[in-house]
Design an enzyme around this catalytic site. Structure first.
Site, PDB file in Angstrom:
ATOM      1  N   CYS A 120       0.811  -1.224   0.000  1.00 12.95           N
ATOM      2  CA  CYS A 120       0.000   0.000   0.000  1.00 12.95           C
ATOM      3  C   CYS A 120       0.843   1.273   0.000  1.00 12.95           C
ATOM      4  CB  CYS A 120      -0.930   0.004   1.204  1.00 12.95           C
ATOM      5  SG  CYS A 120      -1.797  -1.558   1.465  1.00 12.95           S
ATOM      6  N   GLU A 180      -2.550   4.961  13.347  1.00  7.59           N
ATOM      7  CA  GLU A 180      -2.133   6.178  12.645  1.00  7.59           C
ATOM      8  C   GLU A 180      -2.448   7.424  13.459  1.00  7.59           C
ATOM      9  OE1 GLU A 180      -2.270   8.289   8.244  1.00  7.59           O
ATOM     10  OE2 GLU A 180      -3.675   6.656   8.666  1.00  7.59           O
TER      11      GLU A 180
END
Length: 420
Positions: free
Chosen positions: A171, A322
């Site tokens: 990704c 994140e």
């Protein structure tokens, strides 16, 4: 210090054109317009029979015709992932008003990445071998089935005879491709690089595998609300297809040719978690280090960043990790700037994601608007501005784009509004 000397002496890498093929638009401009409208490109899969699949929704590219961008005799030998890459690059080159004459060709490179590569061709050739035997295999299969076929096709189409490479970091691929391409320019290996990421992995095999790994959303009855980055009710990401391409140039050359500079790539870093194939490090160590290293590479402080285009996949572990990493790196500044995920509308284009998301960050720098995170109804962190549902007007001079992939790949880019 040696590091200071490197920063002082390195050349400037600027973006002079971009193009995109995505589930919400067939050009970069159309994609940006869709993002500002909060338009979702996720729907029921219609390219194959989804019977028995736990996940039956995806972000497919709609209305694309490869022959709009290249002769049919060329497009027919290419896997769809490569067609998307060529089409997006054609757009980027036209936007940059770029030609590569023979004297510039050796200084023009290509670096295009893909997470999955030509998987559609793999599956079709395997079926041909099963049903028709060896004589049923196309003589183009060795070309079509290569991970570097997209970069090779772009190189031949535009006559770029400098370094031509493919890159694959799950990704993080699109972000890594652009970052490495910027380094080619900064350190003098090329003056022009056609770069980006591409994928077309909305296939029965890949949907089944990722769904069985419990990575994909199973909101089959509500596809437009299935991708929910940073929302407490998220249940997985959405597999999507697409491509993003950029023209990077050395700044003085771009200026001398009268190019319109869209933004400057000022920082890039990549790290590895070395932790787990599908789960991020629970403390986000690799993500944190990538963000800090990208800021250091840019020579700026966290407080100078105006907007973050987050990786924001809509998976339980990624989003939580994140957010924690952003808070660790940015401190009090984390709650003062917008942090949005355009995957809420496009889904996750895997190798193309980082490229398209950097383009979105570039538009934010250009326009003074940041795109929203749709479906963020109940944010997991109520203090951070996830730009819920609607775009926000925001003066963005410096933007960061994050990409964190399976296998522990982390890559971060920092761009800045052009300043001579």
């Amino acid at each position: 210090m040696i590091e200071d000397e490197v920063h002082r002496d390195r050349r400037r890498a600027v973006i002079t054109g971009w193009g995109a093929i995505t589930p919400v638009g067939l050009t970069a401009d159309d994609t940006w317009a869709a993002l500002l409208e909060g338009r979702c490109g996720i729907a029921k899969i219609n390219s194959f029979d989804t019977t028995g699949l736990l996940t039956q929704i995806a972000g497919e590219v709609k209305g694309f015709d490869a022959d709009d961008y290249m002769p049919h005799k060329i497009s027919r030998r290419m896997d769809t992932y490569a067609q998307y890459a060529v089409a997006a690059t054609v757009q980027a080159v036209e936007a940059a008003k770029l030609t590569i004459p023979p004297h510039l060709a050796p200084r023009a490179g290509v670096l295009i990445g893909s997470g999955y590569g030509p998987v559609g061709s793999y599956y079709r050739q395997a079926e041909q071998l099963r049903t028709k035997g060896p004589r049923g295999i196309s003589p183009f299969s060795a070309i079509t089935g290569a991970m570097d076929s997209a970069s090779g096709e772009v190189s031949m189409m535009f006559g770029a005879t400098g370094p031509t490479r493919a890159i694959s970091t799950a990704c993080a691929t699109g972000t890594d491709a652009i970052g490495e391409a910027a380094r080619w320019i900064q350190h003098g290996y090329a003056d022009i690089v056609l770069t980006g990421g591409t994928d077309c992995c909305v296939t029965a095999v890949d949907i089944a595998g990722s769904s069985n790994a419990r990575a994909l959303s199973r909101r089959n009855d509500d596809p437009e609300r299935a991708s929910r980055p940073f929302d407490k009710d998220r249940d997985g990401f959405i597999m999507s297809a697409g491509a993003g391409a950029l023209v990077l140039e050395e700044a003085t050359g771009a200026i001398s040719r009268g190019r319109n500079i869209l933004a400057e790539v000022i920082g890039y870093a990549s790290t590895s978690d070395a932790y787990h194939w599908t789960s991020p490090h629970p403390e986000g160590l690799g993500a944190r280090r990538a963000m800090r290293n990208a800021l250091a590479d840019a020579g700026i402080e966290p407080s100078e960043v105006d907007y973050i285009n987050a990786h924001g996949t809509s998976t339980e572990l990624n989003d939580e990790t994140e957010v924690q990493a952003i808070r660790q790196v940015f401190g009090e500044h984390a709650v003062k700037i917008p942090v949005s995920s355009t995957k809420s509308m496009t889904g996750h284009m895997i190798g193309a994601a980082g490229a398209v998301e950097l383009i979105a960050a570039g538009y934010a720098v250009q326009t003074g608007f940041v795109p929203p995170t749709i479906n963020c109804d109940t944010p997991l962190d109520t203090e951070i501005n996830f730009v819920p549902h609607r775009p926000q007007e925001w003066d963005t001079r410096i933007a960061m784009s994050n990409s964190f992939g399976f296998g522990g790949h982390n890559a971060v880019l920092v761009i800045r509004r052009w300043e001579e």
